[in-house]
Design a protein around this motif. Sequence first.
Motif, PDB file in Angstrom:
ATOM      1  N   GLU A 368     -14.884  73.943 -12.887  1.00  0.00           N
ATOM      2  CA  GLU A 368     -13.767  74.552 -13.604  1.00  0.00           C
ATOM      3  C   GLU A 368     -14.029  76.030 -13.860  1.00  0.00           C
ATOM      4  O   GLU A 368     -13.154  76.885 -13.697  1.00  0.00           O
ATOM      5  CB  GLU A 368     -13.552  73.799 -14.931  1.00  0.00           C
ATOM      6  N   GLU A 369     -15.291  76.308 -14.283  1.00  0.00           N
ATOM      7  CA  GLU A 369     -15.656  77.705 -14.508  1.00  0.00           C
ATOM      8  C   GLU A 369     -15.571  78.506 -13.217  1.00  0.00           C
ATOM      9  O   GLU A 369     -15.138  79.665 -13.212  1.00  0.00           O
ATOM     10  CB  GLU A 369     -17.076  77.760 -15.086  1.00  0.00           C
ATOM     11  N   ARG A 372     -11.950  79.234 -12.494  1.00  0.00           N
ATOM     12  CA  ARG A 372     -11.476  80.351 -13.308  1.00  0.00           C
ATOM     13  C   ARG A 372     -12.106  81.671 -12.849  1.00  0.00           C
ATOM     14  O   ARG A 372     -11.439  82.714 -12.820  1.00  0.00           O
ATOM     15  CB  ARG A 372     -11.806  80.091 -14.784  1.00  0.00           C
ATOM     16  N   GLN A 375     -10.428  82.784  -9.735  1.00  0.00           N
ATOM     17  CA  GLN A 375      -9.111  83.323 -10.048  1.00  0.00           C
ATOM     18  C   GLN A 375      -9.243  84.735 -10.630  1.00  0.00           C
ATOM     19  O   GLN A 375      -8.515  85.661 -10.231  1.00  0.00           O
ATOM     20  CB  GLN A 375      -8.399  82.386 -11.033  1.00  0.00           C
ATOM     21  N   THR A 376     -10.200  84.874 -11.585  1.00  0.00           N
ATOM     22  CA  THR A 376     -10.414  86.204 -12.172  1.00  0.00           C
ATOM     23  C   THR A 376     -10.892  87.191 -11.119  1.00  0.00           C
ATOM     24  O   THR A 376     -10.473  88.349 -11.092  1.00  0.00           O
ATOM     25  CB  THR A 376     -11.448  86.098 -13.299  1.00  0.00           C
TER      26      THR A 376
END
Length: 586
Positions: A368-369, A372, A375-376
């Motif tokens: 999940e990290e 993210r 995505q970042t």
Amino acid sequence: MALRDELLKSIWHAFTALDLDKSGKVSKSQLKVLSHNLCTVMNIPHDPVALEEHFKDDDEGPVSNQGYMPYLNKFILDKVTDNFDRQDFNTLCWTLCSRKNLKQGQLLISNDDAFKIWCIFNFLSEDRYPLIVVTEEIEYFLHKLTDAMGGSWMEERFEDYRLDSKQQCLSAWELIGLVGSGHFSKGMDRQTLSMGITEVYQELILDVLKQGYMMKKGHKRKNWTERWFMLKPNSMSYYVGEDLTDKKGNILLDGNCSVEPLPDKEGKKCLFLIKSSLKSFEISVSDKKKKQEWIQAVQTCVSLLRQGRPAPHREARQKRRDLRLRQQAEQEELELRMRELQTANEAKQLELENMRKALEEAAANAAEEERRRLQTQTELQDRYRVDLEREKTVRQQMEEQVAQKSTELEQYLQRVHELEDMYRQLEDALEDERRARQDEETVRKLQARLLEEEATKRAELEQIHLRQQLAISETEAEKQELERERVAKESALQAAMTQLEHLEQERQGALEQYLTVMKKLEDATNNTKTWKHKVAEHEGLLRLIQPGSKEQKLITNWGPAAFSDAELSLRQKQWQETKNQTTQAQ
């Protein structure tokens, strides 16, 4: 084995035989009879009142083996001495237990042979109850029995029996049934089997180390008579025949006895002499082999007496038991260690399972990290790409403007080509400076020296220029022409300076814009420090593309310069002073 332990084994068989209903208890009346018979056989005074006094606090019911044991130890075994006939004692206990357990009709051996096997069982059995004999001792007994019968030991037959029965131990009656069934005496008659049992019985129970016919010289008549000799650890008895019915004498052995060979004499060969503490005995055998065997056997007995050791077969039995005890202790220790290892392994498995679950959770969190982070990262890369495109556009515009100004300066230089010879050395220095600037990252340490050389060269050129101006002033016509050219050059230089100031302003704006972009990149780098570390740890080090170092570019009449704004201001000041001096000279 102590005398008490040997007696207890036989008594245990008798006590068990009296337990008809197999309840583990025997009535007091039967125990009275058993105790009386034991005392009679072992030459112990019997006190019938002592038994009643000992069990007066008990219930009226029968007595267990544990309840009878204190009485047996206190009133019988504690009083026993080794002055009774051991065979009569065993016969008593055998008579009580054989009636209940022995099935004579199914055996190939007599009751006397079964009694001898029973005694051998008690000798070889383990010191725990109920009495059993382990596989190793069974094999030892059957091996000796086969040798006594003159046969050859067949390990395969014993292995087949052991595999078929799947037993690790036998009781006394199972051992009697095994020998009496003829499984290990196939091809031999009953008499041979009986003789083999007797020989093993004599060796293990009666401690007969060697026996056979030999010639003995008399002490009174000095004649030679054939006798049947039987050697035991502490004595050597001789009989009229091997049936042992008529005993003729006994040779007592101790640590001071000796045996030595004698030369042939009086027509007798293979002689040897046994010296005891009382008298000496001359003995003759049939051949040299028997002579050596008997001498060795007697010497072995004397050596055992001197060292205080038991008979060889008893010592070997004790060694086998000690070895089994050590192996059992090692096995128990190994099992304990295995249980400890298993417990530790189970704990480790549980710990690993918890770690696996934790890793799965961590992997899910990391995924999940990572999502993210990606995505970042994508957003930052898009923003960074837009900034780079914007910077690239600004840089291209600046480069176009610089190229345009460079073209104008080149045109200006063409108009003042007459000064090219004066500034040739300066151009070489500037060319060296431009090449040094291209290798700026590798020759940064040399830049200061090159700048110093450049300043020196320019100062020399300025001096040359001043000398040339003085030479020009000598000719009036040339001076006027030069004046016009000077005015034109001054105008062009003024225009160039104006353009340079304009370019400097544009460069300052671009630099401010560049600093703004770098500030944004630095903020983005600080904000993404955590995921950069994770990416470097799990996927390898990710290096973001950043803009290269851009220094301020200054433009001179001869192209891009490597000096700073301060140096440009200094040169402008020097140029203005030179100009003023020239004007004053005119």
